[in-house]
Design a protein around this motif. Structure first.
Motif, mmCIF file in Angstrom:
data_model
loop_
_atom_site.group_PDB
_atom_site.id
_atom_site.type_symbol
_atom_site.label_atom_id
_atom_site.label_comp_id
_atom_site.label_asym_id
_atom_site.label_seq_id
_atom_site.Cartn_x
_atom_site.Cartn_y
_atom_site.Cartn_z
ATOM 1 N N LEU A 14 0.872 -1.179 0.000
ATOM 2 C CA LEU A 14 0.000 0.000 0.000
ATOM 3 C C LEU A 14 0.907 1.227 0.000
ATOM 4 C CD1 LEU A 14 -3.099 0.603 2.284
ATOM 5 C CD2 LEU A 14 -1.481 2.417 1.746
ATOM 6 N N ALA A 15 0.834 2.014 -1.069
ATOM 7 C CA ALA A 15 1.692 3.206 -1.171
ATOM 8 C C ALA A 15 0.840 4.460 -1.048
ATOM 9 C CB ALA A 15 2.416 3.203 -2.524
ATOM 10 N N HIS A 39 -12.961 -0.129 7.687
ATOM 11 C CA HIS A 39 -11.778 -0.020 8.557
ATOM 12 C C HIS A 39 -10.617 -0.860 8.017
ATOM 13 C CE1 HIS A 39 -14.744 1.879 11.001
ATOM 14 N NE2 HIS A 39 -15.421 0.763 11.122
ATOM 15 N N ALA A 40 -10.224 -0.503 6.808
ATOM 16 C CA ALA A 40 -9.188 -1.272 6.114
ATOM 17 C C ALA A 40 -7.779 -0.928 6.604
ATOM 18 C CB ALA A 40 -9.284 -1.007 4.615
ATOM 19 N N GLY A 41 -7.664 0.140 7.368
ATOM 20 C CA GLY A 41 -6.332 0.574 7.821
ATOM 21 C C GLY A 41 -5.677 1.522 6.829
ATOM 22 N N PHE A 67 -6.831 -4.756 3.210
ATOM 23 C CA PHE A 67 -6.485 -3.781 2.167
ATOM 24 C C PHE A 67 -7.438 -3.939 0.968
ATOM 25 C CE2 PHE A 67 -1.656 -3.190 3.268
ATOM 26 C CZ PHE A 67 -2.027 -2.483 4.394
ATOM 27 N N TRP A 68 -7.662 -5.207 0.573
ATOM 28 C CA TRP A 68 -8.536 -5.433 -0.586
ATOM 29 C C TRP A 68 -10.003 -5.195 -0.258
ATOM 30 C CZ3 TRP A 68 -6.820 -4.423 -4.888
ATOM 31 C CH2 TRP A 68 -5.575 -4.853 -5.330
ATOM 32 N N ALA A 69 -10.364 -5.491 0.989
ATOM 33 C CA ALA A 69 -11.778 -5.288 1.371
ATOM 34 C C ALA A 69 -12.149 -3.822 1.181
ATOM 35 C CB ALA A 69 -12.008 -5.716 2.810
#
Ligand SMILES: Cc1cc2nc3c(=O)[nH]c(=O)nc-3n(C[C@H](O)[C@H](O)[C@H](O)COP(=O)(O)OP(=O)(O)OC[C@H]3O[C@@H](n4cnc5c(N)ncnc54)[C@H](O)[C@@H]3O)c2cc1C
Length: 498
Positions: free
Chosen positions: A237-238, A279-281, A332-334
Protein backbone atom coordinates in the motif's frame (compact mmCIF):
# COMPACT_ATOMS: atom_id res chain seq x y z
CA UNK A 1 -34.98 7.42 -6.87
CA UNK A 2 -38.43 7.26 -8.40
CA UNK A 3 -39.33 5.17 -11.41
CA UNK A 4 -39.39 7.16 -14.59
CA UNK A 5 -42.38 8.15 -16.60
CA UNK A 6 -42.68 6.67 -20.06
CA UNK A 7 -44.71 7.16 -23.18
CA UNK A 8 -47.67 4.78 -23.44
CA UNK A 9 -46.81 1.72 -25.57
CA UNK A 10 -48.48 1.38 -28.94
CA UNK A 11 -51.52 -0.85 -29.20
CA UNK A 12 -49.73 -3.24 -31.54
CA UNK A 13 -46.80 -3.66 -29.16
CA UNK A 14 -49.15 -4.26 -26.23
CA UNK A 15 -51.17 -6.78 -28.24
CA UNK A 16 -48.03 -8.60 -29.37
CA UNK A 17 -46.82 -8.86 -25.78
CA UNK A 18 -50.24 -10.14 -24.66
CA UNK A 19 -50.07 -12.83 -27.36
CA UNK A 20 -46.55 -13.80 -26.21
CA UNK A 21 -47.68 -14.05 -22.59
CA UNK A 22 -50.62 -16.23 -23.59
CA UNK A 23 -48.43 -18.55 -25.66
CA UNK A 24 -45.69 -18.74 -23.02
CA UNK A 25 -48.24 -19.45 -20.30
CA UNK A 26 -49.48 -22.39 -22.36
CA UNK A 27 -46.04 -23.80 -23.18
CA UNK A 28 -43.77 -23.05 -20.19
CA UNK A 29 -43.97 -24.64 -16.73
CA UNK A 30 -45.95 -22.42 -14.32
CA UNK A 31 -42.92 -21.14 -12.39
CA UNK A 32 -40.98 -20.12 -15.51
CA UNK A 33 -42.98 -16.98 -16.23
CA UNK A 34 -43.41 -13.87 -14.07
CA UNK A 35 -46.41 -11.75 -15.02
CA UNK A 36 -47.61 -10.26 -11.70
CA UNK A 37 -46.81 -6.54 -11.67
CA UNK A 38 -45.30 -6.58 -8.15
CA UNK A 39 -42.97 -9.46 -9.05
CA UNK A 40 -41.93 -7.91 -12.37
CA UNK A 41 -40.87 -4.76 -10.52
CA UNK A 42 -37.94 -6.68 -9.01
CA UNK A 43 -36.39 -6.67 -12.50
CA UNK A 44 -36.93 -3.00 -13.35
CA UNK A 45 -33.24 -2.04 -13.46
CA UNK A 46 -29.72 -3.35 -13.18
CA UNK A 47 -26.98 -1.82 -11.01
CA UNK A 48 -27.45 1.47 -12.89
CA UNK A 49 -30.62 2.45 -11.08
CA UNK A 50 -30.96 5.87 -12.75
CA UNK A 51 -32.96 4.22 -15.55
CA UNK A 52 -35.89 2.00 -14.63
CA UNK A 53 -38.58 0.24 -16.55
CA UNK A 54 -40.82 -2.57 -15.33
CA UNK A 55 -40.60 -5.38 -17.92
CA UNK A 56 -43.69 -6.53 -19.81
CA UNK A 57 -43.02 -10.10 -18.65
CA UNK A 58 -40.10 -12.10 -17.26
CA UNK A 59 -39.17 -15.60 -18.38
CA UNK A 60 -36.91 -17.83 -16.28
CA UNK A 61 -36.16 -20.83 -18.51
CA UNK A 62 -34.35 -23.74 -16.88
CA UNK A 63 -33.81 -25.92 -19.93
CA UNK A 64 -32.71 -25.46 -23.50
CA UNK A 65 -36.20 -26.36 -24.75
CA UNK A 66 -37.74 -23.69 -22.54
CA UNK A 67 -35.23 -21.14 -23.83
CA UNK A 68 -35.96 -22.07 -27.45
CA UNK A 69 -39.68 -21.76 -26.76
CA UNK A 70 -39.17 -18.19 -25.47
CA UNK A 71 -37.15 -17.22 -28.53
CA UNK A 72 -39.57 -18.79 -30.99
CA UNK A 73 -42.68 -17.21 -29.52
CA UNK A 74 -41.10 -13.74 -29.25
CA UNK A 75 -39.81 -14.04 -32.81
CA UNK A 76 -43.24 -15.01 -34.12
CA UNK A 77 -44.84 -11.97 -32.49
CA UNK A 78 -41.99 -9.51 -33.02
CA UNK A 79 -41.51 -8.93 -29.28
CA UNK A 80 -38.09 -7.77 -28.03
CA UNK A 81 -36.03 -10.04 -25.78
CA UNK A 82 -33.75 -8.54 -23.15
CA UNK A 83 -31.28 -11.09 -21.76
CA UNK A 84 -30.36 -10.74 -18.10
CA UNK A 85 -27.76 -12.43 -15.93
CA UNK A 86 -27.53 -11.33 -12.31
CA UNK A 87 -28.55 -7.72 -13.00
CA UNK A 88 -25.37 -6.17 -11.56
CA UNK A 89 -24.48 -4.33 -14.79
CA UNK A 90 -23.67 -0.65 -14.40
CA UNK A 91 -24.61 0.66 -17.83
CA UNK A 92 -28.28 -0.35 -18.14
CA UNK A 93 -27.51 -3.26 -20.48
CA UNK A 94 -30.30 -5.36 -18.96
CA UNK A 95 -32.75 -2.46 -18.75
CA UNK A 96 -36.15 -4.01 -19.59
CA UNK A 97 -38.66 -2.95 -22.20
CA UNK A 98 -42.25 -2.28 -21.20
CA UNK A 99 -43.46 -4.29 -24.16
CA UNK A 100 -40.65 -6.84 -24.17
CA UNK A 101 -39.74 -10.12 -22.52
CA UNK A 102 -36.95 -10.00 -19.95
CA UNK A 103 -35.11 -13.30 -20.36
CA UNK A 104 -33.40 -14.20 -17.09
CA UNK A 105 -30.63 -16.77 -17.52
CA UNK A 106 -30.28 -17.18 -13.75
CA UNK A 107 -31.49 -20.80 -13.77
CA UNK A 108 -28.80 -21.89 -16.21
CA UNK A 109 -26.55 -22.18 -13.19
CA UNK A 110 -24.72 -25.49 -13.39
CA UNK A 111 -20.96 -26.03 -13.44
CA UNK A 112 -20.76 -28.70 -16.12
CA UNK A 113 -17.09 -29.64 -15.87
CA UNK A 114 -13.85 -28.74 -14.13
CA UNK A 115 -11.11 -30.10 -16.37
CA UNK A 116 -7.72 -29.88 -14.60
CA UNK A 117 -5.91 -31.65 -17.45
CA UNK A 118 -6.86 -28.93 -19.91
CA UNK A 119 -7.00 -26.28 -17.18
CA UNK A 120 -10.47 -25.15 -18.06
CA UNK A 121 -14.04 -25.22 -16.82
CA UNK A 122 -17.29 -25.54 -18.76
CA UNK A 123 -20.17 -23.72 -17.11
CA UNK A 124 -23.66 -22.47 -17.80
CA UNK A 125 -24.07 -18.69 -18.13
CA UNK A 126 -25.94 -18.13 -14.86
CA UNK A 127 -23.02 -19.43 -12.77
CA UNK A 128 -21.57 -16.72 -10.53
CA UNK A 129 -18.07 -15.57 -11.36
CA UNK A 130 -16.71 -16.45 -7.92
CA UNK A 131 -18.38 -19.87 -7.95
CA UNK A 132 -16.04 -20.95 -10.76
CA UNK A 133 -12.93 -20.28 -8.68
CA UNK A 134 -14.56 -21.91 -5.65
CA UNK A 135 -15.32 -25.05 -7.68
CA UNK A 136 -11.79 -25.14 -9.13
CA UNK A 137 -10.04 -24.50 -5.79
CA UNK A 138 -9.67 -28.18 -4.81
CA UNK A 139 -7.58 -28.63 -7.99
CA UNK A 140 -5.40 -25.63 -7.07
CA UNK A 141 -6.91 -23.64 -9.96
CA UNK A 142 -8.90 -20.41 -10.31
CA UNK A 143 -10.57 -18.14 -12.87
CA UNK A 144 -8.57 -14.91 -13.07
CA UNK A 145 -10.97 -12.10 -14.17
CA UNK A 146 -12.45 -10.89 -10.90
CA UNK A 147 -14.95 -8.03 -11.12
CA UNK A 148 -15.56 -6.44 -7.71
CA UNK A 149 -19.11 -7.78 -8.11
CA UNK A 150 -17.82 -11.34 -8.52
CA UNK A 151 -19.77 -12.67 -5.57
CA UNK A 152 -23.00 -11.93 -7.50
CA UNK A 153 -22.42 -11.32 -11.21
CA UNK A 154 -22.86 -14.17 -13.70
CA UNK A 155 -20.30 -15.44 -16.19
CA UNK A 156 -22.89 -14.89 -18.95
CA UNK A 157 -23.06 -11.21 -17.98
CA UNK A 158 -19.24 -11.10 -17.82
CA UNK A 159 -19.06 -12.45 -21.37
CA UNK A 160 -21.67 -9.97 -22.62
CA UNK A 161 -19.80 -7.04 -21.03
CA UNK A 162 -16.22 -8.30 -21.46
CA UNK A 163 -15.86 -7.75 -17.72
CA UNK A 164 -12.59 -6.84 -16.06
CA UNK A 165 -11.29 -6.79 -12.52
CA UNK A 166 -8.30 -6.25 -10.29
CA UNK A 167 -6.30 -9.11 -11.80
CA UNK A 168 -6.94 -8.26 -15.45
CA UNK A 169 -3.80 -6.11 -15.65
CA UNK A 170 -1.65 -9.22 -15.55
CA UNK A 171 -4.06 -11.95 -16.64
CA UNK A 172 -6.28 -10.20 -19.19
CA UNK A 173 -9.98 -9.39 -19.47
CA UNK A 174 -12.83 -11.84 -20.00
CA UNK A 175 -12.01 -11.91 -23.72
CA UNK A 176 -8.54 -13.29 -22.91
CA UNK A 177 -9.85 -15.96 -20.54
CA UNK A 178 -12.90 -17.35 -22.31
CA UNK A 179 -11.83 -20.02 -24.78
CA UNK A 180 -15.17 -21.39 -25.89
CA UNK A 181 -18.80 -20.29 -26.16
CA UNK A 182 -22.11 -21.76 -27.09
CA UNK A 183 -24.83 -19.32 -28.11
CA UNK A 184 -28.36 -19.59 -29.38
CA UNK A 185 -29.39 -17.08 -32.03
CA UNK A 186 -32.81 -15.47 -32.30
CA UNK A 187 -33.62 -18.10 -34.94
CA UNK A 188 -33.00 -20.82 -32.38
CA UNK A 189 -29.79 -21.98 -34.03
CA UNK A 190 -26.87 -23.08 -31.90
CA UNK A 191 -23.45 -21.59 -32.58
CA UNK A 192 -20.34 -23.17 -31.02
CA UNK A 193 -17.18 -21.07 -31.02
CA UNK A 194 -13.74 -22.02 -29.78
CA UNK A 195 -13.35 -24.84 -27.30
CA UNK A 196 -10.67 -26.46 -25.22
CA UNK A 197 -7.95 -26.15 -27.82
CA UNK A 198 -5.69 -23.10 -28.04
CA UNK A 199 -6.61 -22.07 -31.56
CA UNK A 200 -9.52 -22.67 -33.92
CA UNK A 201 -10.03 -22.23 -37.64
CA UNK A 202 -12.25 -19.60 -39.21
CA UNK A 203 -13.02 -16.02 -38.37
CA UNK A 204 -12.55 -15.06 -34.73
CA UNK A 205 -16.23 -14.86 -33.87
CA UNK A 206 -15.42 -15.80 -30.28
CA UNK A 207 -13.76 -12.45 -29.61
CA UNK A 208 -16.54 -10.73 -31.53
CA UNK A 209 -19.20 -12.20 -29.26
CA UNK A 210 -17.42 -11.18 -26.07
CA UNK A 211 -18.67 -7.72 -25.20
CA UNK A 212 -21.65 -7.91 -27.57
CA UNK A 213 -24.06 -6.97 -24.76
CA UNK A 214 -26.78 -9.51 -25.47
CA UNK A 215 -27.42 -8.24 -29.01
CA UNK A 216 -26.12 -11.16 -31.09
CA UNK A 217 -27.30 -14.27 -29.29
CA UNK A 218 -28.05 -15.83 -25.92
CA UNK A 219 -24.96 -17.28 -24.27
CA UNK A 220 -25.82 -20.80 -23.12
CA UNK A 221 -22.42 -22.28 -22.25
CA UNK A 222 -19.00 -20.83 -21.46
CA UNK A 223 -15.59 -22.54 -21.42
CA UNK A 224 -13.09 -20.58 -19.34
CA UNK A 225 -9.37 -20.89 -18.87
CA UNK A 226 -8.26 -21.80 -15.33
CA UNK A 227 -4.90 -20.80 -13.90
CA UNK A 228 -2.85 -22.40 -11.15
CA UNK A 229 -3.10 -20.52 -7.87
CA UNK A 230 0.14 -18.66 -7.25
CA UNK A 231 2.29 -19.95 -4.43
CA UNK A 232 2.29 -16.55 -2.77
CA UNK A 233 0.54 -13.18 -3.07
CA UNK A 234 1.46 -9.99 -1.27
CA UNK A 235 0.09 -6.47 -1.31
CA UNK A 236 1.88 -3.15 -0.96
CA UNK A 237 0.00 0.00 0.00
CA UNK A 238 1.69 3.21 -1.17
CA UNK A 239 0.56 6.68 -0.03
CA UNK A 240 0.95 9.86 -2.08
CA UNK A 241 0.60 13.54 -1.28
CA UNK A 242 -0.97 14.34 -4.64
CA UNK A 243 -2.91 12.39 -7.23
CA UNK A 244 -0.63 13.48 -10.07
CA UNK A 245 2.33 11.66 -8.46
CA UNK A 246 0.24 8.56 -7.85
CA UNK A 247 -0.82 8.60 -11.51
CA UNK A 248 2.77 9.00 -12.65
CA UNK A 249 3.84 6.13 -10.36
CA UNK A 250 1.36 3.78 -12.07
CA UNK A 251 2.82 4.55 -15.49
CA UNK A 252 6.36 4.40 -14.05
CA UNK A 253 5.94 0.93 -12.59
CA UNK A 254 4.63 -0.54 -15.83
CA UNK A 255 7.25 1.32 -17.86
CA UNK A 256 9.91 -0.28 -15.66
CA UNK A 257 8.77 -3.68 -16.94
CA UNK A 258 6.97 -4.68 -13.76
CA UNK A 259 3.49 -6.17 -14.27
CA UNK A 260 1.84 -6.50 -10.88
CA UNK A 261 -1.10 -8.90 -10.50
CA UNK A 262 -3.18 -5.83 -9.64
CA UNK A 263 -2.54 -2.09 -9.42
CA UNK A 264 -5.44 -0.12 -8.03
CA UNK A 265 -5.76 3.53 -7.08
CA UNK A 266 -8.10 5.41 -4.76
CA UNK A 267 -8.23 9.16 -4.16
CA UNK A 268 -8.78 10.82 -0.80
CA UNK A 269 -12.59 10.87 -1.03
CA UNK A 270 -12.65 7.15 -1.83
CA UNK A 271 -10.06 6.35 0.87
CA UNK A 272 -12.13 8.09 3.54
CA UNK A 273 -15.42 6.54 2.42
CA UNK A 274 -13.93 3.02 2.37
CA UNK A 275 -12.09 3.48 5.66
CA UNK A 276 -15.25 4.65 7.45
CA UNK A 277 -17.07 1.61 6.07
CA UNK A 278 -14.68 -1.35 6.44
CA UNK A 279 -11.78 -0.02 8.56
CA UNK A 280 -9.19 -1.27 6.11
CA UNK A 281 -6.33 0.57 7.82
CA UNK A 282 -5.97 3.15 5.02
CA UNK A 283 -4.06 6.43 5.59
CA UNK A 284 -7.01 8.86 5.59
CA UNK A 285 -4.82 11.93 5.05
CA UNK A 286 -3.18 10.63 1.87
CA UNK A 287 -4.26 12.37 -1.35
CA UNK A 288 -4.16 8.98 -3.08
CA UNK A 289 -3.12 5.40 -2.42
CA UNK A 290 -1.98 2.65 -4.72
CA UNK A 291 -2.62 -0.99 -3.88
CA UNK A 292 -0.10 -3.14 -5.68
CA UNK A 293 -0.52 -6.92 -5.62
CA UNK A 294 2.42 -9.16 -6.48
CA UNK A 295 2.12 -12.87 -7.06
CA UNK A 296 4.34 -15.78 -8.04
CA UNK A 297 6.68 -18.15 -6.26
CA UNK A 298 7.91 -17.26 -2.81
CA UNK A 299 11.28 -16.19 -4.15
CA UNK A 300 9.82 -14.12 -7.00
CA UNK A 301 7.45 -12.26 -4.72
CA UNK A 302 10.18 -11.54 -2.14
CA UNK A 303 12.36 -10.05 -4.84
CA UNK A 304 9.52 -8.08 -6.47
CA UNK A 305 8.50 -6.55 -3.14
CA UNK A 306 11.96 -4.97 -2.79
CA UNK A 307 12.01 -3.73 -6.38
CA UNK A 308 8.45 -2.34 -6.44
CA UNK A 309 8.82 -0.76 -3.00
CA UNK A 310 11.93 1.12 -4.08
CA UNK A 311 10.32 2.11 -7.37
CA UNK A 312 7.26 3.50 -5.60
CA UNK A 313 9.46 5.56 -3.28
CA UNK A 314 11.52 6.82 -6.25
CA UNK A 315 8.25 7.81 -7.95
CA UNK A 316 7.08 9.96 -5.05
CA UNK A 317 5.34 7.67 -2.54
CA UNK A 318 5.54 9.12 0.97
CA UNK A 319 5.07 5.74 2.62
CA UNK A 320 4.97 2.14 1.40
CA UNK A 321 3.49 -0.52 3.66
CA UNK A 322 3.60 -4.25 3.03
CA UNK A 323 0.65 -6.22 4.41
CA UNK A 324 1.96 -7.96 7.52
CA UNK A 325 -0.18 -11.08 7.15
CA UNK A 326 -3.08 -12.54 5.18
CA UNK A 327 -5.60 -10.79 7.40
CA UNK A 328 -4.11 -7.37 6.64
CA UNK A 329 -3.86 -8.20 2.94
CA UNK A 330 -7.56 -9.14 2.96
CA UNK A 331 -8.38 -5.85 4.76
CA UNK A 332 -6.49 -3.78 2.17
CA UNK A 333 -8.54 -5.43 -0.59
CA UNK A 334 -11.78 -5.29 1.37
CA UNK A 335 -11.51 -1.48 1.35
CA UNK A 336 -11.03 -1.39 -2.39
CA UNK A 337 -13.77 -3.92 -3.14
CA UNK A 338 -16.22 -2.09 -0.86
CA UNK A 339 -15.53 1.31 -2.41
CA UNK A 340 -18.81 1.44 -4.39
CA UNK A 341 -21.10 0.60 -1.45
CA UNK A 342 -18.94 2.91 0.69
CA UNK A 343 -19.79 5.77 -1.70
CA UNK A 344 -23.45 4.82 -1.24
CA UNK A 345 -23.07 5.52 2.49
CA UNK A 346 -21.89 9.10 2.00
CA UNK A 347 -24.30 10.15 -0.73
CA UNK A 348 -27.99 9.33 -1.45
CA UNK A 349 -27.04 8.38 -5.02
CA UNK A 350 -23.90 7.92 -7.03
CA UNK A 351 -23.33 7.67 -10.75
CA UNK A 352 -20.47 5.34 -11.62
CA UNK A 353 -18.58 6.20 -14.80
CA UNK A 354 -16.23 3.80 -16.57
CA UNK A 355 -13.76 5.14 -19.09
CA UNK A 356 -10.27 4.06 -20.02
CA UNK A 357 -7.29 6.31 -20.71
CA UNK A 358 -3.61 5.83 -21.52
CA UNK A 359 -1.85 5.32 -18.18
CA UNK A 360 0.44 8.32 -18.53
CA UNK A 361 -2.64 10.60 -18.59
CA UNK A 362 -3.93 9.44 -15.18
CA UNK A 363 -2.68 12.41 -13.16
CA UNK A 364 -3.84 15.04 -15.66
CA UNK A 365 -7.27 13.47 -16.11
CA UNK A 366 -7.84 13.19 -12.36
CA UNK A 367 -7.00 16.87 -11.96
CA UNK A 368 -9.50 17.74 -14.66
CA UNK A 369 -12.19 15.55 -13.12
CA UNK A 370 -11.69 17.37 -9.82
CA UNK A 371 -12.01 20.72 -11.62
CA UNK A 372 -15.27 19.53 -13.24
CA UNK A 373 -16.47 18.41 -9.81
CA UNK A 374 -15.97 21.94 -8.47
CA UNK A 375 -17.62 23.43 -11.55
CA UNK A 376 -20.74 21.25 -11.23
CA UNK A 377 -20.87 21.44 -7.42
CA UNK A 378 -21.05 17.63 -7.14
CA UNK A 379 -18.55 15.54 -5.19
CA UNK A 380 -16.65 12.69 -6.82
CA UNK A 381 -14.79 9.64 -5.46
CA UNK A 382 -12.16 8.13 -7.73
CA UNK A 383 -11.44 4.44 -7.40
CA UNK A 384 -10.10 2.46 -10.29
CA UNK A 385 -8.07 -0.21 -12.01
CA UNK A 386 -5.13 2.16 -12.42
CA UNK A 387 -2.80 -0.32 -14.09
CA UNK A 388 -5.29 -0.68 -16.95
CA UNK A 389 -5.96 3.07 -17.04
CA UNK A 390 -9.59 2.16 -16.29
CA UNK A 391 -11.25 4.99 -14.34
CA UNK A 392 -14.33 4.67 -12.13
CA UNK A 393 -15.25 8.18 -11.00
CA UNK A 394 -18.29 7.91 -8.70
CA UNK A 395 -20.27 11.14 -9.06
CA UNK A 396 -22.15 11.86 -5.84
CA UNK A 397 -25.62 13.37 -6.15
CA UNK A 398 -29.10 13.33 -4.70
CA UNK A 399 -31.83 12.35 -7.15
CA UNK A 400 -34.42 13.95 -4.89
CA UNK A 401 -32.84 17.37 -5.43
CA UNK A 402 -34.28 18.83 -8.63
CA UNK A 403 -31.71 19.00 -11.40
CA UNK A 404 -28.98 16.98 -9.69
CA UNK A 405 -29.43 13.85 -11.82
CA UNK A 406 -29.20 15.96 -14.99
CA UNK A 407 -26.07 17.66 -13.63
CA UNK A 408 -24.56 14.26 -12.78
CA UNK A 409 -25.31 13.01 -16.30
CA UNK A 410 -23.76 16.09 -17.89
CA UNK A 411 -20.69 15.73 -15.64
CA UNK A 412 -20.43 12.03 -16.54
CA UNK A 413 -20.67 12.78 -20.24
CA UNK A 414 -17.85 15.33 -19.93
CA UNK A 415 -15.69 12.71 -18.23
CA UNK A 416 -16.27 10.29 -21.11
CA UNK A 417 -15.47 13.00 -23.65
CA UNK A 418 -12.31 13.76 -21.70
CA UNK A 419 -11.33 10.07 -21.92
CA UNK A 420 -11.72 10.15 -25.71
CA UNK A 421 -9.87 13.48 -25.93
CA UNK A 422 -6.75 12.03 -24.26
CA UNK A 423 -6.75 8.94 -26.48
CA UNK A 424 -8.91 6.61 -24.41
CA UNK A 425 -12.34 4.99 -24.71
CA UNK A 426 -15.82 5.53 -23.26
CA UNK A 427 -15.92 2.16 -21.56
CA UNK A 428 -13.41 -0.03 -19.80
CA UNK A 429 -15.48 -2.95 -18.58
CA UNK A 430 -19.07 -1.96 -17.77
CA UNK A 431 -20.22 -1.84 -21.39
CA UNK A 432 -22.23 0.80 -23.22
CA UNK A 433 -25.76 -0.32 -22.37
CA UNK A 434 -28.04 2.71 -22.55
CA UNK A 435 -25.79 4.86 -20.42
CA UNK A 436 -22.98 5.48 -22.87
CA UNK A 437 -24.82 5.68 -26.18
CA UNK A 438 -23.91 9.37 -26.45
CA UNK A 439 -20.32 8.57 -25.59
CA UNK A 440 -20.28 6.18 -28.56
CA UNK A 441 -21.27 9.14 -30.76
CA UNK A 442 -18.16 10.92 -29.54
CA UNK A 443 -15.87 7.96 -30.02
CA UNK A 444 -17.04 6.60 -33.37
CA UNK A 445 -17.82 8.14 -36.74
CA UNK A 446 -20.81 7.20 -38.91
CA UNK A 447 -18.99 4.61 -41.08
CA UNK A 448 -17.85 2.70 -37.99
CA UNK A 449 -21.27 2.78 -36.37
CA UNK A 450 -22.83 1.64 -39.63
CA UNK A 451 -20.57 -1.41 -39.67
CA UNK A 452 -21.59 -2.22 -36.09
CA UNK A 453 -25.24 -2.12 -37.20
CA UNK A 454 -24.47 -4.27 -40.25
CA UNK A 455 -22.77 -6.91 -38.12
CA UNK A 456 -25.65 -6.89 -35.72
CA UNK A 457 -28.18 -7.37 -38.53
CA UNK A 458 -26.22 -10.40 -39.74
CA UNK A 459 -27.12 -12.18 -36.48
CA UNK A 460 -30.45 -10.58 -35.68
CA UNK A 461 -32.13 -9.18 -38.82
CA UNK A 462 -35.33 -8.47 -36.89
CA UNK A 463 -33.48 -6.40 -34.29
CA UNK A 464 -35.27 -8.11 -31.42
CA UNK A 465 -32.31 -8.96 -29.19
CA UNK A 466 -31.69 -6.22 -26.63
CA UNK A 467 -32.76 -3.43 -29.00
CA UNK A 468 -31.57 0.11 -28.41
CA UNK A 469 -28.49 -0.88 -26.40
CA UNK A 470 -24.77 -0.54 -27.02
CA UNK A 471 -24.76 0.96 -30.53
CA UNK A 472 -26.47 4.34 -31.06
CA UNK A 473 -28.49 5.02 -34.17
CA UNK A 474 -26.93 7.43 -36.61
CA UNK A 475 -29.86 9.80 -36.15
CA UNK A 476 -29.21 9.87 -32.43
CA UNK A 477 -25.59 10.81 -33.04
CA UNK A 478 -26.74 13.53 -35.44
CA UNK A 479 -28.95 14.89 -32.64
CA UNK A 480 -26.17 14.61 -30.11
CA UNK A 481 -25.05 17.95 -28.77
CA UNK A 482 -28.46 19.53 -28.96
CA UNK A 483 -30.01 17.17 -26.43
CA UNK A 484 -27.77 14.77 -24.59
CA UNK A 485 -29.08 14.74 -21.08
CA UNK A 486 -32.04 12.47 -20.47
CA UNK A 487 -32.67 13.03 -16.78
CA UNK A 488 -33.29 9.31 -16.46
CA UNK A 489 -36.40 9.67 -18.63
CA UNK A 490 -37.79 6.72 -20.51
CA UNK A 491 -38.26 5.64 -23.11
CA UNK A 492 -34.65 6.30 -23.84
CA UNK A 493 -34.74 7.88 -27.31
CA UNK A 494 -32.96 4.87 -28.77
CA UNK A 495 -35.12 2.17 -27.27
CA UNK A 496 -37.40 1.29 -30.18
CA UNK A 497 -41.02 0.70 -29.42
CA UNK A 498 -41.72 -2.38 -31.46
C1 LIG B 1 -20.54 -3.13 -6.82
C2 LIG B 1 -20.24 -3.45 -8.26
C3 LIG B 1 -18.93 -3.61 -8.65
C4 LIG B 1 -18.63 -3.90 -9.99
N1 LIG B 1 -17.33 -4.09 -10.34
C5 LIG B 1 -17.04 -4.44 -11.60
C6 LIG B 1 -15.68 -4.69 -11.99
O1 LIG B 1 -14.75 -4.61 -11.18
N2 LIG B 1 -15.45 -5.03 -13.27
C7 LIG B 1 -16.46 -5.15 -14.18
O2 LIG B 1 -16.19 -5.48 -15.32
N3 LIG B 1 -17.74 -4.91 -13.84
C8 LIG B 1 -18.06 -4.58 -12.59
N4 LIG B 1 -19.37 -4.35 -12.24
C9 LIG B 1 -20.41 -4.40 -13.29
C10 LIG B 1 -21.09 -5.78 -13.49
O3 LIG B 1 -20.98 -6.58 -12.33
C11 LIG B 1 -20.50 -6.49 -14.70
O4 LIG B 1 -20.78 -5.74 -15.87
C12 LIG B 1 -21.02 -7.92 -14.91
O5 LIG B 1 -20.32 -8.49 -15.99
C13 LIG B 1 -22.52 -8.00 -15.17
O6 LIG B 1 -22.92 -9.34 -15.02
P1 LIG B 1 -24.45 -9.71 -14.70
O7 LIG B 1 -24.58 -11.17 -14.64
O8 LIG B 1 -24.93 -8.97 -13.53
O9 LIG B 1 -25.14 -9.17 -16.04
P2 LIG B 1 -26.44 -8.26 -16.24
O10 LIG B 1 -26.29 -6.96 -15.56
O11 LIG B 1 -27.66 -9.06 -15.91
O12 LIG B 1 -26.39 -8.06 -17.81
C14 LIG B 1 -25.31 -7.39 -18.40
C15 LIG B 1 -25.40 -7.52 -19.92
O13 LIG B 1 -25.22 -8.87 -20.28
C16 LIG B 1 -26.29 -9.34 -21.09
N5 LIG B 1 -26.44 -10.76 -20.74
C17 LIG B 1 -26.51 -11.30 -19.50
N6 LIG B 1 -26.57 -12.63 -19.58
C18 LIG B 1 -26.54 -12.95 -20.90
C19 LIG B 1 -26.56 -14.19 -21.63
N7 LIG B 1 -26.63 -15.38 -21.02
N8 LIG B 1 -26.50 -14.10 -22.98
C20 LIG B 1 -26.41 -12.91 -23.63
N9 LIG B 1 -26.40 -11.74 -22.98
C21 LIG B 1 -26.45 -11.76 -21.64
C22 LIG B 1 -27.46 -8.44 -20.72
O14 LIG B 1 -28.40 -8.33 -21.77
C23 LIG B 1 -26.75 -7.11 -20.50
O15 LIG B 1 -26.54 -6.47 -21.73
C24 LIG B 1 -19.69 -4.04 -10.93
C25 LIG B 1 -21.02 -3.90 -10.51
C26 LIG B 1 -21.30 -3.60 -9.20
C27 LIG B 1 -22.74 -3.46 -8.80
Amino acid sequence: MSANASIAPTETATQALAAVIEALTAELPPNALVIEAAERRAYECDGLSAYRQVPGAVALPRTRDELLTCLRICREHGVPIIPRGAGTGLSGGALPSETGLLLSMARFNRILEIDPDNRCAVVQPGVRNLAISEAAAPQGLYYAPDPSSQIACSIGGNVAENAGGVHCLKYGLTVHNVIGLELVTLDGETIRLGGKTLDTAGLDLLAFMIGSEGMLGIVTEVTVRLLPRPERTQVLLASFDDVESAGRAVAGIIAAGLIPAGLEMMDNAAIRAAEDFVHAGYPVDAAAILLCELDGTNAEVSEDIMVVRQKLLDLGATEVRTARDDAERARFWAGRKAAFPAAGRISPDYYCMDGTIPRHQLGTVLERINALSREHGLGVCNVFHAGDGNLHPLILYDANQPGQLETAEAFGQQILELCVEVGGTVTGEHGVGVEKLDGMCVQFAAPELEQFHNLRRAFDPLGLLNPGKAVPTLSRCAEFGRQHVHGGQLPHPDLPRL
